[in-house]
Design an enzyme around this catalytic site. Structure first.
Site, short mmCIF file in Angstrom:
data_model
loop_
_atom_site.label_atom_id
_atom_site.label_comp_id
_atom_site.label_asym_id
_atom_site.label_seq_id
_atom_site.Cartn_x
_atom_site.Cartn_y
_atom_site.Cartn_z
N GLU A 108 0.98 -1.30 -0.38
CA GLU A 108 -0.10 0.18 0.25
C GLU A 108 0.93 1.16 -0.44
O GLU A 108 1.81 1.47 0.85
CB GLU A 108 -1.27 0.37 0.89
CG GLU A 108 -2.04 1.16 1.30
CD GLU A 108 -3.30 1.04 2.37
OE1 GLU A 108 -3.96 0.02 1.29
OE2 GLU A 108 -3.34 1.25 3.40
N LYS B 172 1.24 4.52 1.06
CA LYS B 172 0.09 5.10 2.15
C LYS B 172 0.68 6.04 2.86
O LYS B 172 1.75 6.24 3.89
CB LYS B 172 -0.36 4.08 3.39
CG LYS B 172 -0.84 4.87 4.19
CD LYS B 172 -1.41 3.08 5.63
CE LYS B 172 -2.03 3.27 6.53
NZ LYS B 172 -2.23 2.28 7.74
N LYS C 153 -7.53 2.43 -2.66
CA LYS C 153 -8.61 3.03 -1.22
C LYS C 153 -8.43 4.64 -0.52
O LYS C 153 -7.96 4.89 -0.26
CB LYS C 153 -6.60 2.47 -0.46
CG LYS C 153 -7.06 2.36 0.72
CD LYS C 153 -7.20 0.15 0.93
CE LYS C 153 -7.76 -0.41 2.56
NZ LYS C 153 -6.64 0.07 3.16
N GLU D 95 -14.40 -4.72 2.67
CA GLU D 95 -13.78 -5.19 3.88
C GLU D 95 -14.69 -5.32 4.77
O GLU D 95 -15.76 -4.58 5.11
CB GLU D 95 -12.79 -3.66 4.34
CG GLU D 95 -12.42 -3.49 5.02
CD GLU D 95 -11.84 -2.80 5.42
OE1 GLU D 95 -10.87 -2.07 4.74
OE2 GLU D 95 -11.32 -1.66 6.66
N ASN E 215 -10.42 -6.93 8.37
CA ASN E 215 -9.91 -5.31 8.32
C ASN E 215 -9.24 -6.00 9.94
O ASN E 215 -10.26 -6.16 10.66
CB ASN E 215 -10.37 -4.22 8.22
CG ASN E 215 -9.40 -3.21 8.95
OD1 ASN E 215 -7.81 -3.42 9.07
ND2 ASN E 215 -9.95 -1.99 8.19
N GLU F 146 -6.35 -7.72 5.82
CA GLU F 146 -5.76 -6.14 6.43
C GLU F 146 -5.33 -5.52 7.41
O GLU F 146 -5.22 -5.63 8.48
CB GLU F 146 -7.26 -5.56 4.90
CG GLU F 146 -7.51 -5.61 4.53
CD GLU F 146 -9.09 -5.27 4.27
OE1 GLU F 146 -9.59 -5.79 3.70
OE2 GLU F 146 -9.05 -4.09 5.02
N SER F 147 -4.43 -5.37 6.95
CA SER F 147 -3.84 -4.18 8.99
C SER F 147 -3.13 -4.99 9.72
O SER F 147 -3.33 -6.05 9.84
CB SER F 147 -4.81 -3.64 9.11
OG SER F 147 -5.76 -2.75 8.40
O1 LIG Z 1 -3.98 2.94 9.17
C1 LIG Z 1 -5.55 3.66 9.56
O2 LIG Z 1 -4.38 4.48 10.51
C2 LIG Z 1 -6.46 3.55 9.20
C3 LIG Z 1 -7.13 5.21 10.10
C4 LIG Z 1 -8.07 5.29 9.94
C5 LIG Z 1 -8.95 4.24 9.44
C6 LIG Z 1 -8.03 3.25 8.44
C7 LIG Z 1 -6.94 2.88 8.73
N1 LIG Z 1 -6.84 2.61 7.66
C8 LIG Z 1 -7.25 1.85 6.82
C9 LIG Z 1 -6.16 0.73 6.15
O3 LIG Z 1 -7.23 -0.48 5.37
C10 LIG Z 1 -5.20 0.35 6.29
O4 LIG Z 1 -4.13 1.56 6.01
C11 LIG Z 1 -4.89 -0.97 5.42
O5 LIG Z 1 -5.76 -2.88 5.90
C12 LIG Z 1 -3.15 -2.16 6.10
O6 LIG Z 1 -2.76 -1.03 7.05
P1 LIG Z 1 -1.35 -1.54 7.80
O7 LIG Z 1 -0.55 -2.29 6.85
O8 LIG Z 1 -1.75 -1.55 9.36
O9 LIG Z 1 -0.60 0.06 7.97
#
Ligand SMILES: O=C(O)c1ccccc1NCC(=O)[C@H](O)[C@H](O)COP(=O)(O)O
Length: 258
Positions: free
Chosen positions: A53, A55, A114, A159, A180, A210-211
């Protein structure tokens, strides 16, 4: 659905901004690269299918990465990413539709948009191979938005965060589901979320964790729990994007090689 009272203040702010955003002037028609085919290509090549991502920042990230997003995307692909996710949300994530367009022109892997799409016209903001719909935020509009996205040629990543949302996603006809691990009520991450939801996902659905996936061990854990692919942002954006991507796409291969 008005989820604004149930979620973290940062997410309330994200949703308020999303409600204010308009859509494109014209209806888009997308010729999408297949996400499942990209996952299969990665598997055949011995890589873990990772959606890396782009980001630049987020409510849970300190600072902002200001490097050229196209250069970052190219480094992710060099590191073995099967697909890319590009933030287009400007106010809280430092993204833009223009970033996505430039990245999609520069790479030959599928690109996920996204963002926090709430209404049909917002699908017309920019072309992408895959668009995200968050079950919790679109509520009863999920099936209509899914159909509207597919009519435009998008694949749709739906999601979810729990089994109730999974049921709604499957009832709406989702073929690609992301679980997520980030709880949007508190913004806390728990990889056990995926492990709880994944067993209820049918075999023919493409399933994405995810995440919160930070290390090769996390990758192995999510794969063992049934993930066909992984969506990773922060852990790839922190430091050398190519090396970080490579360490996750190669996760588990050392074990298999010995
Ligand atoms: O990433 C955040 O801080 C966030 C805060 C509020 C709502 C959504 C958020 N993230 C969206 C996502 O889905 C993530 O960017 C994505 O899943 C990647 O997650 P990560 O690997 O933990 O950065």
């Amino acid at each position: 659905m008005d989820a604004s009272e149930e979620v973290a203040p940062a997410v309330q702010s994200i949703l308020s901004a999303a409600r204010e955003r308009g859509g494109g002037d014209e209806r888009v028609a997308v010729d999408a690269e297949s996400l499942p085919a990209a996952f299969a290509d990665a598997e055949a090549d011995g890589r873990v299918p990772v959606i890396a991502e782009v980001k630049p920042t987020s409510p849970t990230t300190e600072g902002e990465r200001t490097d050229d997003p196209v250069a970052l995307a190219e480094q992710m692909v060099e590191g073995g990413a099967a697909a890319l996710s590009v933030l287009t949300e400007p106010e809280h994530f430092g993204g833009s539709p223009e970033n996505l367009t430039k990245i999609r022109e520069a790479v030959d892997v599928p690109v996920l948009r996204k963002d926090f799409v709430l209404r049909e016209e917002q699908l017309d903001t920019v072309e992408a191979d895959v668009v995200l719909l968050i079950a919790r935020f679109v509520g009863d509009d999920l099936a209509d938005l899914l159909a509207a996205a597919r009519d435009r040629g998008f694949q749709v990543l739906v999601e979810v965060h729990d089994r109730d949302e999974l049921t709604r996603a499957l009832d709406a006809g989702a073929a690609v589901v992301g679980v997520n691990n980030r709880d949007l009520t508190k913004l806390e991450v728990d990889l056990a979320t995926f492990e709880e939801v994944a067993p209820a996902v049918p075999e023919d659905v493409t399933l994405i964790a995810e995440s919160g996936i930070s290390t090769p061990d996390d990758v192995v854990r999510m794969r063992e729990a049934g993930a066909d692919g992984l969506l990773v942002g922060s852990a790839i954006m922190d430091g050398s994007v190519r090396e970080n991507t490579e360490s996750l796409t190669r996760a588990g291969s050392q074990v298999e090689d010995t």
